[in-house]
Design a protein around this motif. Structure first.
Motif, PDB file in Angstrom:
ATOM      1  N   GLY A   1       3.351   1.159   1.146  1.00  0.00           N
ATOM      2  CA  GLY A   1       4.052   2.183   0.378  1.00  0.00           C
ATOM      3  C   GLY A   1       4.030   1.860  -1.107  1.00  0.00           C
ATOM      4  O   GLY A   1       3.132   2.278  -1.823  1.00  0.00           O
ATOM      5  N   THR A   2       4.979   1.058  -1.551  1.00  0.00           N
ATOM      6  CA  THR A   2       5.044   0.724  -2.976  1.00  0.00           C
ATOM      7  C   THR A   2       4.871  -0.778  -3.199  1.00  0.00           C
ATOM      8  O   THR A   2       4.990  -1.569  -2.260  1.00  0.00           O
TER       9      THR A   2
ATOM     10  N   TRP B   1      -2.734  -0.612  -2.579  1.00  0.00           N
ATOM     11  CA  TRP B   1      -2.441   0.293  -3.694  1.00  0.00           C
ATOM     12  C   TRP B   1      -1.021   0.821  -3.578  1.00  0.00           C
ATOM     13  O   TRP B   1      -0.610   1.257  -2.509  1.00  0.00           O
ATOM     14  N   CYS B   2      -0.306   0.745  -4.682  1.00  0.00           N
ATOM     15  CA  CYS B   2       1.073   1.256  -4.697  1.00  0.00           C
ATOM     16  C   CYS B   2       1.041   2.787  -4.758  1.00  0.00           C
ATOM     17  O   CYS B   2       0.364   3.364  -5.605  1.00  0.00           O
ATOM     18  N   GLN B   3       1.778   3.421  -3.836  1.00  0.00           N
ATOM     19  CA  GLN B   3       1.789   4.888  -3.789  1.00  0.00           C
ATOM     20  C   GLN B   3       2.544   5.465  -4.988  1.00  0.00           C
ATOM     21  O   GLN B   3       2.371   6.637  -5.309  1.00  0.00           O
ATOM     22  N   SER B   4       3.392   4.636  -5.595  1.00  0.00           N
ATOM     23  CA  SER B   4       4.204   5.142  -6.692  1.00  0.00           C
ATOM     24  C   SER B   4       3.500   5.004  -8.042  1.00  0.00           C
ATOM     25  O   SER B   4       3.241   5.994  -8.712  1.00  0.00           O
TER      26      SER B   4
ATOM     27  N   CYS C   1       9.054   4.004   4.638  1.00  0.00           N
ATOM     28  CA  CYS C   1      10.263   3.814   3.816  1.00  0.00           C
ATOM     29  C   CYS C   1      10.079   4.425   2.432  1.00  0.00           C
ATOM     30  O   CYS C   1      11.029   4.949   1.849  1.00  0.00           O
ATOM     31  N   TYR C   2       8.841   4.354   1.908  1.00  0.00           N
ATOM     32  CA  TYR C   2       8.579   4.943   0.600  1.00  0.00           C
ATOM     33  C   TYR C   2       8.824   6.452   0.646  1.00  0.00           C
ATOM     34  O   TYR C   2       9.464   7.028  -0.243  1.00  0.00           O
TER      35      TYR C   2
ATOM     36  N   CYS D   1       8.013  -5.137   4.927  1.00  0.00           N
ATOM     37  CA  CYS D   1       8.662  -4.098   4.114  1.00  0.00           C
ATOM     38  C   CYS D   1      10.025  -4.608   3.628  1.00  0.00           C
ATOM     39  O   CYS D   1      10.828  -5.096   4.423  1.00  0.00           O
TER      40      CYS D   1
ATOM     41  N   ASP E   1      -0.702   1.056   5.844  1.00  0.00           N
ATOM     42  CA  ASP E   1       0.639   1.650   5.828  1.00  0.00           C
ATOM     43  C   ASP E   1       1.454   1.206   4.615  1.00  0.00           C
ATOM     44  O   ASP E   1       2.689   1.311   4.606  1.00  0.00           O
TER      45      ASP E   1
ATOM     46  N   ALA F   1       4.349  -7.082  -2.320  1.00  0.00           N
ATOM     47  CA  ALA F   1       4.571  -5.876  -1.516  1.00  0.00           C
ATOM     48  C   ALA F   1       6.024  -5.429  -1.599  1.00  0.00           C
ATOM     49  O   ALA F   1       6.942  -6.258  -1.603  1.00  0.00           O
ATOM     50  N   GLY F   2       6.235  -4.121  -1.695  1.00  0.00           N
ATOM     51  CA  GLY F   2       7.586  -3.570  -1.737  1.00  0.00           C
ATOM     52  C   GLY F   2       7.978  -2.972  -0.407  1.00  0.00           C
ATOM     53  O   GLY F   2       8.544  -3.653   0.444  1.00  0.00           O
ATOM     54  N   THR F   3       7.625  -1.711  -0.214  1.00  0.00           N
ATOM     55  CA  THR F   3       8.017  -1.051   1.043  1.00  0.00           C
ATOM     56  C   THR F   3       6.779  -0.633   1.829  1.00  0.00           C
ATOM     57  O   THR F   3       5.663  -0.603   1.303  1.00  0.00           O
ATOM     58  N   CYS F   4       7.009  -0.291   3.101  1.00  0.00           N
ATOM     59  CA  CYS F   4       5.954   0.344   3.886  1.00  0.00           C
ATOM     60  C   CYS F   4       5.932   1.833   3.519  1.00  0.00           C
ATOM     61  O   CYS F   4       6.836   2.323   2.844  1.00  0.00           O
ATOM     62  N   LYS F   5       4.897   2.526   3.984  1.00  0.00           N
ATOM     63  CA  LYS F   5       4.697   3.943   3.640  1.00  0.00           C
ATOM     64  C   LYS F   5       5.897   4.802   4.072  1.00  0.00           C
ATOM     65  O   LYS F   5       6.367   5.654   3.331  1.00  0.00           O
TER      66      LYS F   5
END
Lengths: 257, 257
Positions: free
Chosen positions: B16-17, A2-5, A21-22, B3, B14, A15-19
């Motif tokens: 993020g986005t 799940w995307c945090q954004s 880095c977000y 990431c 872990d 996948a974009g970033t880890c938590k």
């Protein structure tokens, strides 16, 4: 995952970033926004009321600027120029020595060196319409100007003459954003006359992208007549780009071998 | 997964986005940074040379400001005040009507209404040392000041008197960042005197976090003597917080039932 954004589900390959880095990125964004708020508030404090708008500001003025339009105006600004010339009662623009001297080394030298302008408090600004002079003075107080292409060109010329670098860059940026195939030759010649590097590169780039139709244009023929060296420079830049592109392709080929 | 930002591997929990949000965030960051560069460059343009530093700027000045230190200086500024009082030859600080009038409605009214100050071009600034006046004038031109706690307090008082809101907020922010248990009572009383809401809240919060030792402090006893209503307000705020915390706990309990 799940995307945090955006809170939506995504697959592994998206996948974009880890938590960590977000979270860092969110903090950075907040910090940048705070800095922007802070800078904006300092700008509001430092911005001065323009004597072209604020009558109270005029009360303390110690200079009067007079626009003297060119007698031989360029075709594009002939209208404004003539109408100013026909009105000898065009009002003077009030200003303050401390402001003009701090924004322009040319005004500074003029006002410090006991020249006629410094003694009389009257400065004639040649080859410029009243409206352009007004915008110029307004910018000296506020760092803002309402631009169209003609105003930006006229102000750039004035900014160059009085060495107001920030205004010149501001106008150049505006004109550069308006370059297209129809006006590229005119802007290219203008940029050359006024050492506007960013505008020169932008207009040259547009010209090189449309070389096949270049020679058909009326402005091209005029430029060949008036300043053939500038035309030579277009061809030289074009040839140079062709050679570089070819060299790039060769390198690509040798890599693949 | 990998990431895109730190290039390290991470587990599903872990995450993020997603890629799309990561790319959007990167673009936003770039845009914000460009905006910051643009604002900084406008600030540099609008910032004026300070007449406290730039002799050329003094040449065009049309005002002289004289610092008249308080005869009964507060203990903390007694040194500076006395030394100024003992030097009748303290230099005046040159300035420009247009700048002071544009930054401060008080100066504006003074200079527009044909008051004695406007006629003579001499303004006496009472209860202030030469150094503080110099910093004050410097700020009017540059939007910058070199602060320590004493200077920030002195400038805040002057900014309030002459209604220079931006400087008052600037000083208040600085002092607020320095609040601790040792100086909270003094800052709390100061904030009350000068309607500095942010500083008042910060110092009150520190005081409430250290209620058990409050009554032992020398400054507390002085404040009870001088201005007992302020002490009452501390207790009222403390009681209020206790009631709210208890109410919060009750709500938590009833939710769990």
């Amino acid at each position: 995952m799940w995307c945090q954004s955006c809170k939506e589900e995504y697959e592994e390959e998206d996948a974009g970033t880890c938590k960590e880095c977000y979270e860092e990125a969110s903090e950075t964004e907040e910090e940048l926004k705070r800095e922007i708020d802070d800078l904006r508030s300092r700008l509001l404090f430092l911005r001065l009321p323009s004597p072209t708008l604020d009558s109270a500001c005029i009360a303390h003025s110690d200079l009067l600027l007079h626009a003297i339009p060119a007698s031989s105006s360029s075709p594009s600004s002939a209208g404004a120029g003539d109408s100013d010339a026909a009105r000898p009662d065009t009002p003077a623009v009030p200003a303050h020595r401390v402001i003009l001297a701090s924004r322009s080394p040319v005004f500074r030298a003029m006002l410090e060196n006991e020249m006629e302008e410094s003694r009389s408090g009257i400065i004639k600004i040649y080859d410029v319409s009243y409206d352009v002079l007004r915008s110029f003075v307004h910018y000296m107080y506020t760092g803002e100007a309402l631009l169209d292409e003609q105003m930006a060109s006229d102000l750039l010329v004035l900014a160059e003459k009085y060495e107001v670098k920030h205004l010149k860059a501001y106008c150049e940026k505006f004109i550069t954003s308006k370059v297209n195939n129809d006006n590229a030759i005119a802007h290219y010649a203008f940029a050359h006359r006024h050492s506007a590097k960013q505008l020169l590169e932008a207009s040259l780039s547009v010209l090189m992208d449309n070389m096949s139709t270049l020679a058909d244009r009326e402005e091209y023929k005029e430029l060949v007549e008036k300043d053939p060296r500038l035309v030579v420079e277009i061809y030289e830049a074009y040839l140079n780009r062709q050679v570089n592109t070819a060299a790039g392709k060769d390198t690509d080929c040798s890599c693949r071998k």
